[in-house]
Scaffold this motif. Structure first.
Motif, short mmCIF file in Angstrom:
data_model
loop_
_atom_site.label_atom_id
_atom_site.label_comp_id
_atom_site.label_asym_id
_atom_site.label_seq_id
_atom_site.Cartn_x
_atom_site.Cartn_y
_atom_site.Cartn_z
N UNK A 11 -0.83 7.82 -14.54
CA UNK A 11 -0.17 9.06 -14.97
C UNK A 11 -1.07 9.91 -15.87
N UNK A 12 -2.39 9.91 -15.54
CA UNK A 12 -3.33 10.59 -16.44
C UNK A 12 -3.41 12.08 -16.13
N UNK A 25 -6.83 20.18 -15.18
CA UNK A 25 -7.87 19.65 -14.29
C UNK A 25 -7.41 18.37 -13.61
N UNK A 26 -6.57 17.61 -14.30
CA UNK A 26 -6.03 16.38 -13.73
C UNK A 26 -4.53 16.40 -14.02
N UNK A 27 -3.76 16.10 -12.98
CA UNK A 27 -2.31 16.30 -13.12
C UNK A 27 -1.57 15.02 -12.78
N UNK A 222 -6.46 17.22 -4.81
CA UNK A 222 -6.26 18.66 -4.71
C UNK A 222 -5.43 19.10 -5.90
N UNK A 223 -5.93 20.11 -6.56
CA UNK A 223 -5.31 20.61 -7.79
C UNK A 223 -5.00 19.52 -8.80
N UNK A 224 -5.93 18.60 -8.93
CA UNK A 224 -5.77 17.57 -9.95
C UNK A 224 -4.88 16.42 -9.57
#
Ligand SMILES: Nc1ncnc2c1ncn2[C@@H]1O[C@H](COP(=O)(O)OP(=O)(O)OP(=O)(O)O)[C@@H](O)[C@H]1O
Ligand SMILES: [Mg+2]
Lengths: 229, 381
Positions: A11-12, A25-27, A222-224
Motif C-alpha cells: 500500500x505504498x 508518483x506512486x499510488x 500506470x499512473x503510479x
C-alpha cells in the motif's frame, strides 16, 4: 512458488510536492517478490517505475504504506533514511542505466569498495572482486579505470559490485538501456541465472520487450499503480 | 585500497599545486615566527654571551641597549672596589656606516676591554682572538671580510684578525669588535657627511655621540656566592648610575623594545593562518562537491557516515602533512638567503606542524557537512 515473499511493498504511496502542486508518483502500490524470482517492471515514462524502485530499495521512504523484508517492517513514512543504509549494505544490490563506477578506482577496486564498506578484510575483498570480474568475463580488465572500459564492460563491473555482498534482492533500473541488444540480452540472461542458481530475487525496470521471455512475471505500472499481467 | 588516497592520486597535479600553495602559506608563518626568534636571538646575543651578571649604565637610563647610555670611562675602577665583584669590563657599542672598497657597510662597532677581555667568548669561524690593544678587529661574517683584510676606518687601518659567526645587533647590523680605545677613536671620528647631518639636526640623539673618554656601560661579573641584590643595591646607592641585572636587560629588551614587534608578528601569523584555513576549506569543499555523485553512490552501497567522514578528513590531513613538509623544505632552502636571521627552532616547528594538522582537520568541516547532507538518491540524478 507459494513461499513467503522476500520483499513486500504494501500500500505504498509517494507524493511529491512542488509548491502547491502534488504529484502522486506512486499510488497505493502493493508488490511482492519471492526469492529466486525475476520480475520485470514495465510501463510508460512517468508511470512511477523508478519511484517504486526507490521505495522498494530503501532509497526513499513512502509517504504512506510500508516495505517489509521477510515479514518485518523495514521502511515506513517516519523511518530515518540514514538508518536504512545498514540494511541496504547487507541485503540489497543495485544496477542502474549508468554504471556509476567511481572514476578514480579501477575495476577491481570498484567491486572491492562494496565489500570493504561492509567490513570485509582487504585481502578477501580483493580476491572476491577478482573472482566476480572473472565470472563476468572481464578478469583481464581488472586493473583498468572505468574510463578505459566499454559501456558493456562498465555495466558488468556494476553488476559484479551489486553482487559483492551476496544480496538477497537486486533492483535494476533500465540496466540495458545503454547497451546494444545482444549485450542487453546477456545482462538479462545473467539475471536469470542469478535468480535460478543463487536464489536472488531480482526486480528489473525495462523498456525492452524483447527480454520479457526471461521474466517470471511482469508488472505494468500506470499512473503510479501496478497491474500484474 | 584507500579512497582518500586513490582520489588524490587521480588528481595528482591539483593536489601537488594545492600543497605547494598551502605550503607557501605555512612557509610564511614559519618565516614570520622564525624572524621574530631571530630578532630575539640577536637582541639577546651579547647580553647572553658576554658573561656579565650586572650592567652599570647611565643613571635613570635602561642602557646600554634599550636606551642611550654614557658613563665615565673610569667608572670601572670605582666598581672594582665593590664587595662581591670579581671582574669589571667596560662596554661600548654604536652603529656606523663606512665606505670600504666602494661598498657601503653598516656595522655595529663594539668595544672590548682589552686586555681583560680578549674576545674569547666570541665564536670564531676563522682567525684568532685579540693579541694587541690597537688596530685589530674581529668581524661578523655578514660583513664579508676575511682574515688578513686591511680596512680603513677613520684615519687608521685595521687588520681583520678573526671572523665570527652570527654576531649581529638587534638591527641586524654585523658586529665589528675592536678594543675600547679604538672604539672611542672611531666614535669621535665622524665622516664629513655625518658632521653635515649633525649640524642640520642638532637635537637628534645618536648612538655615535659618546663624549671623549666615555663608554656606554660597565659590565660586572660577580664572585661565586656573591649576593646579586646586595651588590646591586650597593652600586645603586651611589645615586648616579642605573644597575641592571642580566634578567633586567632581557626583560627590557623583550617586553620593552620587542613587544610591539611580537604583537605585530602574532597578528600577521593569525591572519596568515586564517587565510590558510579558508584556502584549505575551499579546496576540501570543492573536492567534496566534485565527489557528490561518488559520495551518493557510497551511501547507496550502504557506507556508514564514518567511512565518508574518514575519506574527507584523511584528504585534509594529507594536504596538511604534505603542505607542511613542503613548507619545511621551502623554509630550509629560502630562509638562509634572507638578510635577517630566520631562526627555525625545532620546538617552534613542532608547534607549527601540529597547528597545520589541526587547522586542516578543522578546515574539512564544511566539506564533511556537505558530504553528510548528500542523499543516496542523488546517484540517479
Ligand atoms: N523528486 C521528484 N520531485 C517531483 N516529482 C518527481 C520526482 N521524482 C519523480 N517525480 C515525478 O513522479 C512521476 C513518476 O516518476 P518516475 O521517475 O518514477 O517515472 P518512471 O516510470 O521511472 O519514468 P521513466 O520511464 O521516464 O524513467 C513523474 O511524473 C515524475 O515527474
Ligand atoms: Mg525511471
Amino acid at each position: 512458488m507459494s513461499a513467503a515473499p522476500l520483499i513486500s511493498v504494501s500500500q505504498a504511496s509517494k507524493v511529491y510536492r512542488i509548491g502547491d502542486a502534488q504529484v502522486r508518483a506512486l499510488d497505493e502500490a502493493s508488490v511482492e517478490i519471492r526469492a529466486g524470482e525475476l520480475v520485470g517492471i514495465l510501463g510508460p515514462s512517468g508511470s512511477g517505475k523508478t519511484t517504486f524502485l526507490m521505495i522498494a530499495g530503501l532509497l526513499d521512504t513512502p509517504t504512506s504504506g510500508r516495505v517489509l523484508f521477510n515479514g518485518r517492517v523495514i521502511s515506513k513514512p517516519e523511518t530515518n533514511l540514514n538508518q536504512l543504509r545498514d540494511f541496504r549494505r547487507k541485503h540489497l544490490g543495485f544496477v542502474f542505466q549508468k554504471a556509476n563506477l567511481i572514476p578514480f578506482l579501477n575495476a577491481t577496486q570498484n567491486v572491492q569498495i562494496a565489500l570493504q564498506i561492509n567490513g570485509a578484510r582487504r585481502r578477501y575483498a580483493a580476491q572476491r572482486s577478482r573472482l566476480l570480474l572473472e565470472q563476468f568475463g572481464i578478469g583481464n580488465r581488472a586493473k583498468n579505470l572505468p574510463s578505459q572500459l566499454s559501456g558493456g564492460e562498465q555495466q558488468r563491473v556494476a553488476i559484479a559490485r551489486a553482487l559483492a555482498n551476496q544480496p538477497e534482492l537486486i533492483l535494476a533500473d533500465e540496466p540495458t538501456a545503454n547497451l546494444d541488444s545482444a549485450r542487453g540480452r546477456q545482462v538479462m540472461e545473467t539475471f536469470r541465472r542469478l535468480a535460478d542458481q543463487e536464489r536472488i530475487a531480482i526486480c528489473v525496470v525495462t523498456h525492452d520487450l524483447r527480454c520479457v521471455d526471461l521474466f517470471d512475471r511482469c508488472i505494468t505500472m500506470s499512473d503510479g499503480r501496478p497491474t500484474v499481467q | 585500497m584507500n579512497l582518500a588516497w586513490a582520489d588524490i592520486r587521480h588528481h595528482v597535479l591539483r593536489f601537488f599545486l594545492t600543497t605547494i600553495g598551502v605550503g607557501a602559506l605555512f612557509t610564511a608563518t614559519i618565516g614570520m615566527i622564525g624572524l621574530y626568534r631571530g630578532v630575539v636571538y640577536e637582541t639577546l646575543l651579547i647580553i647572553n654571551d658576554v658573561g656579565a651578571d650586572i650592567w652599570v649604565a647611565q643613571g635613570h637610563r635602561a642602557g646600554p641597549f634599550a636606551e642611550l647610555s654614557e658613563v665615565s670611562g673610569t667608572l670601572d675602577r670605582r666598581l672594582e672596589g665593590v664587595p662581591g665583584v670579581s671582574q669589571v669590563r667596560r662596554f661600548i657599542q654604536f652603529n656606523q656606516q663606512y665606505e670600504i672598497n666602494g661598498r657601503r657597510l653598516r656595522m655595529a662597532v663594539t668595544g672590548l676591554d682589552f686586555p681583560k677581555d680578549k674576545g674569547n667568548w666570541i665564536p670564531l669561524i676563522a682567525g684568532r682572538h685579540f693579541y694587541a690593544g690597537h688596530y685589530e678587529a674581529i668581524a661578523d661574517q655578514s660583513l664579508g671580510f676575511t682574515v688578513g683584510d686591511q680596512i680603513r676606518l677613520g684615519h687608521d687601518d685595521y687588520t681583520i684578525i678573526g671572523v665570527a659567526a652570527g654576531q649581529v645587533d638587534m638591527a641586524g647590523d654585523g658586529i665589528l669588535y675592536v678594543t675600547i680605545p679604538d672604539a672611542q677613536t672611531l666614535n669621535t671620528f665622524a665622516p664629513s657627511e655625518a658632521i653635515l647631518l649633525n649640524r642640520m639636526n642638532k637635537t637628534a640623539p645618536g648612538r655615535s655621540g659618546y663624549s671623549a673618554g666615555r663608554v656606554g656601560a660597565v659590565m660586572v661579573a660577580l664572585r661565586p656566592g656573591a649576593d646579586q641584590e646586595q651588590v646591586r643595591n650597593y652600586i645603586r646607592n651611589w645615586g648616579d648610575v642605573e644597575v641592571l641585572t642580566r634578567d633586567d636587560q632581557e626583560d627590557i629588551m623583550l617586553n620593552g623594545r620587542l613587544w610591539r614587534l611580537r604583537i605585530q608578528i602574532l597578528a600577521f601569523v593569525g591572519m596568515t593562518l586564517l587565510v590558510t584555513t579558508v584556502v584549505v576549506s575551499l579546496s576540501i569543499y570543492t573536492m567534496t562537491v566534485e565527489k557528490t555523485h561518488q559520495i551518493a553512490l557510497l551511501k547507496l552501497l550502504g557506507a556508514r557516515d564514518s567511512i565518508i567522514v574518514a575519506m574527507i578528513l584523511q584528504q585534509a590531513l594529507l594536504i596538511g602533512v604534505k603542505s607542511f613538509a613542503s613548507a619545511l623544505l621551502q623554509s630550509y632552502v629560502i630562509f638562509p638567503h634572507f638578510p635577517r636571521t630566520v631562526l627555525l627552532l625545532p620546538s617552534d616547528l613542532a608547534v607549527e606542524g601540529a597547528m597545520a594538522i589541526v587547522l586542516c582537520a578543522a578546515a574539512s568541516w564544511f566539506g564533511i557537512r556537505k558530504a553528510l547532507s548528500v542523499r543516496a538518491q542523488e546517484v540517479l540524478s
